[in-house]
Design a protein around this motif. Structure first.
Motif, PDB file in Angstrom:
ATOM      1  N   TYR A 426       0.852  -1.203   0.000  1.00 30.45           N
ATOM      2  CA  TYR A 426       0.000   0.000   0.000  1.00 30.45           C
ATOM      3  C   TYR A 426       0.879   1.241   0.000  1.00 30.45           C
ATOM      4  O   TYR A 426       1.845   1.339   0.756  1.00 30.45           O
ATOM      5  CB  TYR A 426      -0.901   0.002   1.238  1.00 30.45           C
ATOM      6  N   ILE A 479     -10.203  -2.880   1.955  1.00 30.60           N
ATOM      7  CA  ILE A 479      -8.779  -2.823   2.330  1.00 30.60           C
ATOM      8  C   ILE A 479      -8.591  -3.003   3.829  1.00 30.60           C
ATOM      9  O   ILE A 479      -7.885  -3.914   4.278  1.00 30.60           O
ATOM     10  CB  ILE A 479      -8.144  -1.481   1.886  1.00 30.60           C
ATOM     11  N   VAL A 487      -2.412  -5.302   5.203  1.00 26.44           N
ATOM     12  CA  VAL A 487      -1.860  -4.176   4.439  1.00 26.44           C
ATOM     13  C   VAL A 487      -0.417  -3.938   4.872  1.00 26.44           C
ATOM     14  O   VAL A 487      -0.126  -3.860   6.066  1.00 26.44           O
ATOM     15  CB  VAL A 487      -2.703  -2.905   4.661  1.00 26.44           C
TER      16      VAL A 487
END
Length: 764
Positions: A426, A479, A487
């Motif tokens: 990310y 997410i 992440v």
């Protein structure tokens, strides 16, 4: 109870009574309530008896009741609130039964004091109106008097509290209520008032905005009248120059954003907004013309966006800045912008030399201006349509650009369907800070990497296309609320804060609820603290360094200062942006692999969790599980010392023990120093190696026992220092508790420490 009338006798009496009632309240006696009521009635009877005696000194039962009510214990706690209610009910009944005896005791002064009491606590209105016989109108009249008294006596916080409690904020002006609080530094009270009043929000920022750009002398002169009136108690340096603009910036990014104030920099703080844009233009100019660190292409994007969104005052400020350098290249720049933006050549704020040029152009200079126009406008950027790859030569990590609602939905579906335990790289790029305000989305693009594919989510385009709130929420949930993926980011704090500038996300979710991420930077730093040899880095834990040393990948940072608000994005921007999401994932995978291969077992999951917590804390405030023994009571520390003492071995005075601590045991070294041990603590691994070399060269003098842990570096140091004495502590990675580390050390060293010593005595 016998009354002894001396100075302060009333307060001692009420304090003694309060203690008795508190003891009753804490007891588990089944007759507790009955005994409390009996004690309360006993108090009233004592006060009645005293009020009719010769020693009463004008004290009435009602006065005693009010004072006793003020001194009841724990009034804010559940038990205390019950006690207050019992006390009120009992007095109301008792007073009614004894009204004839009390006929002459209810004075005007007492009634006035009672109304003031109700003013401070309106919930008492009903019982007090029965006892003292006043109406709500009288209370409201007294309320206004009390507020005025508070203002006159400069009890501004108390006045503001009453005003907020009675919802009277709109009846006061900014100058009456908020400004005096600002001048005496009652910031928390001001914040509460701002939350209640949009009018105050605007007047507050207008008040400070008028000071932006003023000299320090002018700012001090502005506040001088308040100082003369005795209203100013703060140091006005906080409103000088950069301190003021930093203060305003924190206001917009802090309380204004958290509470969704209806404020915009351009509309409500024009001087501040102009200052920030002028500062940005000055920065771009320096990067482009002085340092050569910014390409003309990137500079042009930044300057164009900024100038087209700035007031003419800011535009003219920038032109004057360039023109006054007397450098031809920068004067050509001014002439270019005047023509490009189509500013009237006789506009009063333009540099006089520029106005004169357009009246009588120099052919040579004009040719340079036209040439620059041609260079910057001849080939307009077109949207990239070809398939791009993060690693173009190897055709690896294809890039998918997400710029429509349907494409975003497809991406969310893909993330929802990943396998459990999937890691997702990310990263994000931000809009230029000087072109955003409190209500603007600050994130320009979000980059993700999973399944060997990189995705670039174009937030600017999605916002321009009026993406529905539900889709922003959908993206966030896919997410950061996923149970399947983790992440992986680098310094994620800023990326997540930028994501939360999106209104529907900020409204529905909280940053502190995010649990499924790892901060690679903090994870790497934690491993380096345990043992520098785990990652064996020669440089700091920056992504560029980690990528270069662990992966052999050099990250091109030429687009770092790119304008991520400008569209269409250039090919080099797209590749640069997605590169970081790929690299951060690959770096994490490598770091994880090295941690798992380490010779001592590490609690990887716990360390990754620690990186998540640390990512949102200021580094100096990060407190990993009890690093310093002073965080524990001395009795607990001494118990550890005693538990690990071997009675069969002789005791050793702490100061007789001379140690040098390996860098992997710095926390233990500092704690031993607190216990009076003579410990040398090196700054870093190089300092440790240097100290051992000095010991080797001065042998047999100046020798210390070396406390270390089993590792490759230990074997190396032992080989290089054959005369040195090493003591190896095992099992140091099984816990992060400092008392357990201390106990592990004390299993082998019998320190002569007594319970009465304590930290202070040992350190001295």
């Amino acid at each position: 109870m016998q009354y002894v009338v001396t100075s302060g006798w009333k307060y001692k009496l009420y304090n003694d009574r309060s203690k008795v009632l508190k003891q009753f309240m804490k007891s588990e006696d089944p007759d507790r309530e009955e005994k409390i009521h009996s004690k309360i009635i006993e108090i009233f009877e004592e006060d009645l008896k005293f009020s009719t005696s010769e020693e009463q000194n004008h004290v009435t039962v009602y006065d005693m009741f009010l004072l006793m009510l003020s001194n009841l214990p724990d009034k804010k706690k559940p038990g205390g609130k019950i006690m207050v209610q019992w006390f009120l009910n009992d007095f109301e009944k008792w007073e009614k039964e004894n009204r004839e005896k009390l006929r002459n005791q209810l004075t005007e002064e007492t009634v006035s004091n009672a109304t003031k009491y109700v003013v401070r606590d309106i919930s008492l209105l009903k019982p007090f109106s029965k006892i003292f016989g006043f109406s709500e109108d009288l209370v409201l009249e007294r309320r206004d008097e009390v507020i005025q008294e508070y203002f006159e006596t400069r009890q501004l916080k108390e006045a503001a509290d009453l005003i907020m409690r009675y919802d009277l904020v709109d009846k006061f002006s900014f100058e009456e209520l908020v400004l005096p609080l600002i001048l005496c530094d009652k910031c928390q009270v001001v914040d509460e008032l701002l939350k209640l009043s949009p009018r105050f929000q605007k007047e507050y920022i207008t008040f400070f905005d008028q000071l932006v750009g003023e000299t320090d002398e002018n700012v001090d002169a502005f506040f001088e009248p308040y100082k003369q009136q005795g209203l100013l108690t703060i140091n006005t340096n906080r409103y000088h120059g950069k301190s003021l603009t930093t203060f305003i910036q924190k206001f917009f990014n802090g309380i204004a954003k958290r509470n969704n104030f209806d404020l915009e920099e351009r509309r409500d703080a024009p001087r501040f907004e102009g200052y920030m844009k002028g500062k940005a233009l000055k920065y771009f100019s320096k990067q482009r013309f002085e340092l050569g660190a910014m390409s003309d292409e990137i500079y042009f994007e930044h300057a164009k966006n900024t100038l087209q969104n700035s007031s003419m005052d800011t535009v003219c400020y920038y032109f004057m800045l360039l023109w006054n350098t007397k450098i031809e290249e920068r004067r050509i720049e001014v002439l270019f912008w005047i023509k490009y933006i189509n500013i009237p050549v006789d506009y009063p704020g333009l540099p006089y030399g520029a106005q004169r040029f357009f009246k009588n152009p120099d052919p040579k200079l004009l040719a340079e201006v036209e040439k620059l126009i041609g260079l910057r406008t001849s080939q307009p950027e077109e949207e990239v349509t070809e398939q791009l790859f993060v690693f173009e030569n190897e055709q690896k990590y294809p890039i998918k650009i997400v710029k429509t609602e349907s494409e975003l939905e497809d991406l969310c579906v893909e993330m929802d369907e990943v396998e459990n335990g999937t890691f997702v790289g990310y990263d994000s790029e931000f809009r230029p800070g000087h072109l955003t305000d409190t209500n603007t989305i600050k994130v320009a693009t979000i980059q993700l990497c999973f399944h060997d594919t990189a995705y670039l989510i174009d937030c600017v385009k999605l916002e321009n296309e009026k993406l529905p709130d539900k889709m922003w929420i959908r993206l966030y949930q896919s997410i950061f609320e996923s149970k399947k993926l983790t992440v992986v980011g680098f310094d994620l704090k800023h990326d997540i804060e930028a994501l939360f500038s999106i209104h529907p996300i900020r409204q529905q979710f909280k940053i502190e609820d995010i649990k499924n991420f790892v901060c690679v930077r903090r994870f790497s730093e934690i491993l380096m603290e345990i043992d520098i040899n785990i990652l064996n880095l020669s440089k700091s834990c920056r992504l560029v360094n980690l990528s270069e040393e662990l992966l052999g990948i050099n990250i091109d940072k030429s687009e770092q200062n790119g304008n991520w608000m400008s569209r269409p994005l250039r090919k080099s921007q797209i590749v640069y942006a997605t590169m970081d999401s790929v690299v951060v994932l690959k770096v994490f995978e490598k770091v994880l692999e090295l941690a798992q291969k380490y010779e001592q077992p590490l609690e990887i999951d716990k360390l990754m969790e620690e990186s998540r917590v640390a990512a949102f804390m200021k580094k100096e405030k990060v407190k990993r599980e009890g690093k310093c023994i002073t965080a524990f009571p001395w009795e607990e520390v001494y118990q550890v010392i005693q538990d690990h003492r071997d009675p069969t071995k002789p005791l050793q005075k702490p100061f007789d023990l001379k140690l040098v601590i390996d860098t992997m045991l710095l926390g233990l070294g500092k704690n031993l120093r607190l216990l009076g041990v003579d410990v040398y603590i090196p700054i870093d691994s190089n300092g440790f190696t240097k100290y051992l070399r000095e010991m080797r060269l001065s042998f047999p003098k100046n020798q210390r026992l070396i406390i270390t842990v089993p590792s490759k570096s230990y074997e190396t140091h032992k080989e290089e220092n054959p005369n040195a004495h090493f003591f190896v502590l095992n099992n140091v990675y099984n816990t992060r508790n400092p008392l357990e580390h201390l106990g592990n050390f004390l299993n082998f060293f019998n320190l002569d420490i007594r319970k009465e010593d304590g930290f202070a005595k040992l350190e001295s």
